[in-house]
Design an enzyme around this catalytic site. Structure first.
Site, PDB file in Angstrom:
ATOM      1  CG  ASP A  83      -2.070  -0.922   1.138  1.00 30.39           C
ATOM      2  OD1 ASP A  83      -1.829  -2.100   0.847  1.00 30.39           O
ATOM      3  OD2 ASP A  83      -3.218  -0.490   1.367  1.00 30.39           O
ATOM      4  CG  ASP A 125      -2.203  -2.107   4.582  1.00 29.47           C
ATOM      5  OD1 ASP A 125      -1.048  -2.437   4.924  1.00 29.47           O
ATOM      6  OD2 ASP A 125      -2.632  -0.961   4.733  1.00 29.47           O
ATOM      7  CE  LYS A 126      -6.443  -2.680   1.292  1.00 26.65           C
ATOM      8  NZ  LYS A 126      -5.311  -2.051   1.985  1.00 26.65           N
ATOM      9  CB  CYS A 196       4.098   0.812   8.462  1.00 27.14           C
ATOM     10  SG  CYS A 196       4.427   0.911   6.689  1.00 27.14           S
ATOM     11  CD  GLU A 446      -4.798   2.965   2.274  1.00 29.49           C
ATOM     12  OE1 GLU A 446      -4.948   1.928   2.910  1.00 29.49           O
ATOM     13  OE2 GLU A 446      -3.724   3.608   2.241  1.00 29.49           O
ATOM     14  CB  SER A 472      -3.641   5.100   5.228  1.00 29.10           C
ATOM     15  OG  SER A 472      -2.667   4.499   6.050  1.00 29.10           O
TER      16      SER A 472
END
Length: 565
Positions: A83, A125-126, A196, A446, A472
């Site tokens: 992302d 994320d996904k 992150c 996002e 985000s």
């Protein structure tokens, strides 16, 4: 061979499958290994994604665990988009749609080769939500290994996470930072592999895997570069083979109480608004339905406890040292959670061991003295969002919890950012970014670049941003996303005009526009869909098939087959 007790027997048993056995011997299997459990090791390694760059060694440890317990591992791969690299550009259109590609690719491989179990390794994320969706859909023994957070960056004595450099970059326009200072921060902010170092979507979803019961205890916050991650990976390989031998499947473990726990832990840790996309999609694969009201109920009745960026001051490193998810579960206790909910480890979540060695006492607060009395997410409704909208209330300053202002309309994120950079947005405005939903984007980008620009320009305590796109997990400030129905299907956000007065009241959970029902109806009668831009075959197909954001932005789901329990 006619006595293999696992489902992969259909691949290897009988004279008619001699060719199948020959192919497996061609890749190195011995005769006795044909009778063992076949375990898929789904490795989402990716050379362009810092959250996945280290997963080769993690996969190797998983395979060692599988072999140790008497299984045969077969590693295969799937896509894993970062992302962070797609922020603020057209690449973000492909990120949410990739979730379904990942699930489908796992399904196709596992079903084609009739694997007996699987370990899915995922960080970002996904990819983590896709792993959970695959576990529910395929319902074969499964353990998920979170890839782990990266170490926090350090810049001039401060620990930082990636969202802070995006906000800092906007300060160059405002004269608050020099390009050389930004470069110095850029070199320091991502010091290692891993997700992150904050409770953005990646680490939020990893924590929720653990809360749901699909990982070994403590795995969500074990950092990517720690040797403990390899031990957890090996244990995961051992665990999945045991599950295969005992016939234990994900749907035997994950029940209604598991999802209720997941929602509450999400609120307690200050989880990302993107969970409103992923949890309904995950639940659907397990046969349950999660609604906006379920999020709202959990939020109103669960305190926000975890003091981690972007809604707090610490990094994931301090969260891990404070005990991570097991410590949150122990802190919430029976008052908030069903501590009897089972896990892949064969123990209830209430028995997760807690290992805390933090020097800070306020990383995980208590229900009696929480960071916020309510959870991180608030669901807003009104004539602007009849189906719902979401904001991360834990990251909104007090003076912006209630805001009224004139709409400034933009049909893309790029248009909005350009207006901000040219000082065309004034204090008190409500920036409206539309045609960025699942269908209209397509792919529901996002709006993080727009939000960080707003923050960097010093407008986050006076100016709101609303969108039918999403944000985000690192976003903070007065932003409302997931406004549904989206503009592309004629939702009210697509009917707004510059100057319309918009009311946002997080306390009352309301978002509305100050125009009459009659005027909305008149505008709807005149509304015409915005022409779509060329985005390639997959995104066109996605746009045609994707459902409402409040159904998890899933593809052509038949909800009549899913019970609301």
């Amino acid at each position: 061979m006619n006595d293999k007790p696992y489902r992969s027997r259909v691949v290897v048993e009988g004279p008619e499958h001699a060719g199948n056995r020959a192919h497996l011997k061609c890749v190195g299997l011995l005769e006795d290994e044909l009778a063992r459990p076949f375990i898929g090791v789904v490795n989402t390694f990716n050379e362009m994604n810092p959250g996945h760059i280290h997963l080769r060694s993690v996969a190797q440890a998983v395979k060692e665990g599988v072999i140790r317990e008497g299984g045969v591992p077969f590693e295969f791969n799937t896509t894993a988009i970062c992302d962070g690299i797609t922020q603020g550009n057209v690449g973000m259109c492909s990120v949410l749609p990739s979730r379904d590609v990942i699930v489908d690719s796992i399904e196709l491989t596992v079903e084609a080769q009739q694997l007996d179990g699987m370990v899915i390794i995922a960080t970002c994320d996904k990819i983590v939500p896709a792993a959970m969706m695959a576990a529910g859909r395929l319902n074969i023994p499964c353990v998920i290994v979170p890839g782990g957070p990266m170490l926090p960056g350090k810049y001039r004595g401060q620990e930082l996470a990636i969202h802070q450099i995006r906000e800092a970059s906007a300060q160059i326009t405002a004269g608050g930072m020099s390009e050389s200072e930004l470069k110095e921060m850029e070199e320091a902010i991502c010091p290692s592999a891993g997700g992150c170092s904050m409770l953005g979507t990646a680490n939020t979803m990893s924590c929720l895997v653990e809360a749901l019961g699909l990982t070994v205890p403590g795995a969500a916050t074990t950092h990517a570069v720690y040797s403990r991650k390899l031990r957890e990976a090996k244990l995961s390989g051992i665990t999945v083979v045991k599950q295969v031998k005992e016939g234990i499947r994900p749907r035997d473990i994950i029940k209604e109480n598991s999802f209720k726990n997941m929602l509450r832990v999400n609120m307690a840790i200050g989880g990302s608004t993107n969970t409103c996309l992923h949890i309904p999609a995950i639940a659907a694969e397990f046969g349950y339905r999660i609604t906006p009201e379920d999020f709202e109920t959990a939020s109103r009745t669960t305190p926000h406890l975890v003091n981690v960026k972007p809604s707090g001051k610490y990094s994931m490193l301090q969260f891990d040292e404070a005990g991570g998810v097991p410590a949150v579960i122990r802190t919430l206790g029976e008052k908030f959670l069903d501590m009897t909910a089972m896990t892949v480890n064969g123990i209830p979540i209430g028995d997760y061991p807690v290992h805390s060695h933090s020097e800070y006492s306020d990383v995980i607060t208590t229900p009696d003295h929480p960071l916020h009395k309510q959870g991180s997410i608030a669901i807003l409704k009104g004539n602007l969002a009849p189906e719902g909208a979401v904001c991360k209330q834990s990251a909104v300053c007090d003076q912006m919890r209630v805001h009224t202002g004139p709409a400034r309309i933009f049909d893309s994120q790029e248009e909005a950012i350009e207006a901000m950079q040219h000082n065309l947005i004034k204090k008190g405005d409500v920036v409206v970014i539309r045609y960025e939903g699942p269908k209209g984007g397509p792919g529901m980008r996002e709006m993080h670049a727009a939000m960080t620009t707003l923050v960097g320009l010093g407008l986050s305590d006076s100016t709101a941003l609303i969108t039918d796109g999403r944000f985000s997990g690192a976003t903070r400030g007065p932003c409302v996303g997931h406004i549904s129905p989206e503009a592309a299907v004629g939702g009210p956000i697509g009917l707004l005009k510059d100057g319309d007065v918009i009311h946002i009241d997080i306390n009352s959970r309301e978002i509305s526009v100050d125009i009459s029902d009659e005027e909305l109806a008149r505008r709807r009668a005149e509304w015409k869909p915005k022409p779509t831009q060329g985005h390639g075959k997959y995104l066109t197909r996605y746009s045609n098939l994707v459902g409402s954001v409040w159904e998890g932005a899933q593809l052509a789901v038949d909800f009549d087959r899913i019970d609301k329990k």
